[in-house]
Design an enzyme around this catalytic site. Structure first.
Site, PDB file in Angstrom:
ATOM      1  N   TYR A 166       5.104  39.144  56.269  1.00  0.00           N
ATOM      2  CA  TYR A 166       6.566  39.190  56.451  1.00  0.00           C
ATOM      3  C   TYR A 166       6.937  39.117  57.938  1.00  0.00           C
ATOM      4  O   TYR A 166       7.807  38.346  58.338  1.00  0.00           O
ATOM      5  CB  TYR A 166       7.056  40.485  55.811  1.00  0.00           C
ATOM      6  CG  TYR A 166       8.538  40.715  55.810  1.00  0.00           C
ATOM      7  CD1 TYR A 166       9.366  40.085  54.872  1.00  0.00           C
ATOM      8  CD2 TYR A 166       9.129  41.590  56.717  1.00  0.00           C
ATOM      9  CE1 TYR A 166      10.730  40.327  54.848  1.00  0.00           C
ATOM     10  CE2 TYR A 166      10.490  41.836  56.697  1.00  0.00           C
ATOM     11  CZ  TYR A 166      11.290  41.209  55.759  1.00  0.00           C
ATOM     12  OH  TYR A 166      12.636  41.454  55.747  1.00  0.00           O
ATOM     13  N   ALA A 186       6.246  35.666  59.283  1.00  0.00           N
ATOM     14  CA  ALA A 186       7.241  34.698  58.801  1.00  0.00           C
ATOM     15  C   ALA A 186       8.550  34.863  59.566  1.00  0.00           C
ATOM     16  O   ALA A 186       9.160  33.888  60.011  1.00  0.00           O
ATOM     17  CB  ALA A 186       7.474  34.894  57.303  1.00  0.00           C
ATOM     18  N   ARG A 229      22.231  39.371  45.292  1.00  0.00           N
ATOM     19  CA  ARG A 229      22.018  40.814  45.500  1.00  0.00           C
ATOM     20  C   ARG A 229      22.089  41.127  46.988  1.00  0.00           C
ATOM     21  O   ARG A 229      22.076  40.231  47.828  1.00  0.00           O
ATOM     22  CB  ARG A 229      20.640  41.235  44.977  1.00  0.00           C
ATOM     23  CG  ARG A 229      20.468  41.039  43.497  1.00  0.00           C
ATOM     24  CD  ARG A 229      19.157  41.583  42.985  1.00  0.00           C
ATOM     25  NE  ARG A 229      18.060  40.664  43.187  1.00  0.00           N
ATOM     26  CZ  ARG A 229      16.981  40.926  43.930  1.00  0.00           C
ATOM     27  NH1 ARG A 229      16.863  42.080  44.554  1.00  0.00           N
ATOM     28  NH2 ARG A 229      16.012  40.040  44.044  1.00  0.00           N
ATOM     29  N   GLY A 256      20.045  33.264  48.338  1.00  0.00           N
ATOM     30  CA  GLY A 256      19.821  34.657  47.920  1.00  0.00           C
ATOM     31  C   GLY A 256      21.109  35.463  47.947  1.00  0.00           C
ATOM     32  O   GLY A 256      21.175  36.531  48.547  1.00  0.00           O
ATOM     33  N   ALA A 257      22.141  34.930  47.239  1.00  0.00           N
ATOM     34  CA  ALA A 257      23.462  35.569  47.287  1.00  0.00           C
ATOM     35  C   ALA A 257      23.706  36.503  46.111  1.00  0.00           C
ATOM     36  O   ALA A 257      24.786  37.074  45.983  1.00  0.00           O
ATOM     37  CB  ALA A 257      24.536  34.494  47.338  1.00  0.00           C
ATOM     38  N   SER A 296      14.131  40.080  60.910  1.00  0.00           N
ATOM     39  CA  SER A 296      13.857  41.501  60.675  1.00  0.00           C
ATOM     40  C   SER A 296      13.351  42.146  61.952  1.00  0.00           C
ATOM     41  O   SER A 296      12.700  41.485  62.779  1.00  0.00           O
ATOM     42  CB  SER A 296      12.775  41.634  59.596  1.00  0.00           C
ATOM     43  OG  SER A 296      12.269  42.953  59.570  1.00  0.00           O
TER      44      SER A 296
HETATM   45  P1  NDP Z   1      17.358  41.668  48.183  1.00  0.00           P
HETATM   46  O1  NDP Z   1      15.993  41.954  47.701  1.00  0.00           O
HETATM   47  O2  NDP Z   1      18.453  42.623  47.886  1.00  0.00           O
HETATM   48  O3  NDP Z   1      17.831  40.212  47.632  1.00  0.00           O
HETATM   49  C1  NDP Z   1      17.007  39.116  47.838  1.00  0.00           C
HETATM   50  C2  NDP Z   1      17.716  37.830  47.495  1.00  0.00           C
HETATM   51  O4  NDP Z   1      16.799  36.743  47.729  1.00  0.00           O
HETATM   52  C3  NDP Z   1      18.148  37.764  46.037  1.00  0.00           C
HETATM   53  O5  NDP Z   1      19.394  37.143  45.950  1.00  0.00           O
HETATM   54  C4  NDP Z   1      17.062  36.914  45.398  1.00  0.00           C
HETATM   55  O6  NDP Z   1      17.546  36.139  44.327  1.00  0.00           O
HETATM   56  C5  NDP Z   1      16.679  35.971  46.541  1.00  0.00           C
HETATM   57  N1  NDP Z   1      15.302  35.478  46.383  1.00  0.00           N
HETATM   58  C6  NDP Z   1      14.186  36.204  46.111  1.00  0.00           C
HETATM   59  N2  NDP Z   1      13.113  35.405  45.984  1.00  0.00           N
HETATM   60  C7  NDP Z   1      13.564  34.133  46.174  1.00  0.00           C
HETATM   61  C8  NDP Z   1      12.946  32.860  46.132  1.00  0.00           C
HETATM   62  N3  NDP Z   1      11.644  32.701  45.841  1.00  0.00           N
HETATM   63  N4  NDP Z   1      13.703  31.766  46.363  1.00  0.00           N
HETATM   64  C9  NDP Z   1      15.030  31.891  46.635  1.00  0.00           C
HETATM   65  N5  NDP Z   1      15.686  33.068  46.653  1.00  0.00           N
HETATM   66  C10 NDP Z   1      14.962  34.177  46.431  1.00  0.00           C
HETATM   67  O7  NDP Z   1      17.220  41.382  49.749  1.00  0.00           O
HETATM   68  P2  NDP Z   1      18.058  41.949  50.991  1.00  0.00           P
HETATM   69  O8  NDP Z   1      19.505  41.742  50.768  1.00  0.00           O
HETATM   70  O9  NDP Z   1      17.554  43.286  51.327  1.00  0.00           O
HETATM   71  O10 NDP Z   1      17.541  40.969  52.156  1.00  0.00           O
HETATM   72  C11 NDP Z   1      18.264  39.832  52.589  1.00  0.00           C
HETATM   73  C12 NDP Z   1      17.572  39.256  53.805  1.00  0.00           C
HETATM   74  O11 NDP Z   1      17.546  40.236  54.852  1.00  0.00           O
HETATM   75  C13 NDP Z   1      16.107  38.879  53.565  1.00  0.00           C
HETATM   76  O12 NDP Z   1      15.793  37.714  54.281  1.00  0.00           O
HETATM   77  C14 NDP Z   1      15.349  40.058  54.108  1.00  0.00           C
HETATM   78  O13 NDP Z   1      14.041  39.702  54.498  1.00  0.00           O
HETATM   79  C15 NDP Z   1      16.223  40.454  55.288  1.00  0.00           C
HETATM   80  N6  NDP Z   1      16.028  41.842  55.692  1.00  0.00           N
HETATM   81  C16 NDP Z   1      16.315  42.884  54.845  1.00  0.00           C
HETATM   82  C17 NDP Z   1      16.094  44.186  55.247  1.00  0.00           C
HETATM   83  C18 NDP Z   1      16.383  45.364  54.367  1.00  0.00           C
HETATM   84  O14 NDP Z   1      16.066  46.486  54.794  1.00  0.00           O
HETATM   85  N7  NDP Z   1      16.960  45.204  53.188  1.00  0.00           N
HETATM   86  C19 NDP Z   1      15.563  44.468  56.567  1.00  0.00           C
HETATM   87  C20 NDP Z   1      15.319  43.313  57.389  1.00  0.00           C
HETATM   88  C21 NDP Z   1      15.556  42.054  56.947  1.00  0.00           C
HETATM   89  P3  NDP Z   1      17.342  36.556  42.749  1.00  0.00           P
HETATM   90  O15 NDP Z   1      16.705  37.888  42.691  1.00  0.00           O
HETATM   91  O16 NDP Z   1      18.692  36.509  42.163  1.00  0.00           O
HETATM   92  O17 NDP Z   1      16.509  35.492  42.171  1.00  0.00           O
END
Ligand code: NDP
Length: 240
Positions: A148, A151, A15, A12-13, A135
């Site tokens: 969530y 998980a 975004r 998930g790099a 989280s």
């Molecule tokens: P974003 O929504 O900004 O980005 C999510 C990333 O995960 C994208 O690169 C996306 O790829 C990828 N992704 C989504 N679905 C899938 C899938 N089915 N398989 C593989 N990759 C997938 O997320 P954040 O940067 O906000 O979050 C990053 C991590 O931090 C996550 O684990 C989140 O749960 C955790 N987190 C975030 C918080 C927040 O407030 N933002 C708070 C607490 C934890 P693409 O879209 O390119 O396909």
């Protein structure tokens, strides 16, 4: 510093936190491999000089193909960041099986399946770093996020158990648990809810992706080699 030329895989790099970490890691001299579920996301990573690969953690076939490709071409990965994430919020009474399963697949099952592959590379090297993004929800719960939170709590327990299994082989495993961070994931929170949330955060603001990636950048260095099995919170004081 021994980080030079180490290869790091970030799921998930494309975004948010993952992108911030990928760019910072590249700047710091790591060889960076990042994933996205889409060809466009992969291309965007490539445009930044990051090796982009397609991976959908909600699709077993995609995971198998991805793992086989890693075994063939990237068995030198020494650092793994299980960062990819989604939310499918709903109260339990209305939550569908799909909403439950997809979130468990991407976070908990995905973390297990990718870690298992990369661990074998690390065991050979007798060195490795695994950081799992969890989280604050895992510790405090969150209405509408039973899938969530469950998980993420599962990932934290997985990390502690794995840390015990592989500590003697020079591999550390930690969780980083953010609170509210300004990314696409928190964008849909409306103004009223945001006000309510801000009242619960002593630092009175959401965090920035860069603040989380700075912490992770430290945890993957040799300087952090005595830290394992921990959940490190970064949340402006939301949970202490
Ligand atoms: P974003 O929504 O900004 O980005 C999510 C990333 O995960 C994208 O690169 C996306 O790829 C990828 N992704 C989504 N679905 C899938 C899938 N089915 N398989 C593989 N990759 C997938 O997320 P954040 O940067 O906000 O979050 C990053 C991590 O931090 C996550 O684990 C989140 O749960 C955790 N987190 C975030 C918080 C927040 O407030 N933002 C708070 C607490 C934890 P693409 O879209 O390119 O396909």
């Amino acid at each position: 510093m021994s980080k030079e030329k180490k290869k790091i895989l970030i799921t998930g790099a494309s975004r948010g936190i993952g992108k911030s970490l990928a760019l910072k890691s590249k700047e710091n001299g790591y060889v960076v491999v990042g994933t996205s579920t889409s060809k466009r996301g992969v291309q965007e990573l490539e445009n930044e000089g990051i090796l982009g690969l397609e991976l959908n953690l909600n699709d077993d076939r995609s995971i198998k193909e991805f793992n086989n490709f890693l075994i063939k071409d990237h068995s030198d990965i020494e650092i793994l960041i299980n960062n990819a994430g989604i939310t499918r919020d709903n109260i339990v009474l209305r939550m569908s099986d799909e909403e439950w399963t997809e979130v468990l697949n991407v976070h908990l099952n995905g973390t297990f399946k990718i870690s298992k592959t990369i661990l074998k590379f690390m065991l050979k090297k007798k060195w490795g770093r695994i950081i799992n993004l969890t989280s604050a929800s895992a510790s405090i719960g969150n209405r509408g996020q039973a899938n969530y939170a469950a998980a993420k709590a599962g990932v934290e327990a997985f990390s502690r158990s794995l840390a015990k299994e592989v500590g003697s082989r020079g591999i550390t495993v930690n969780s980083v648990a953010p609170g509210y961070i300004e990314t696409d994931m928190t964008e849909q929170i409306n103004d009223e809810m945001r006000e309510e949330i801000l009242k619960q955060i002593p630092l009175s603001r959401f965090g920035k992706p860069e603040e989380v990636s700075d912490l992770i950048e430290f945890l993957i260095t040799d300087e952090a080699s005595y830290i394992t099995g921990q959940t490190i919170h970064i949340n402006g004081g939301l949970y202490m």
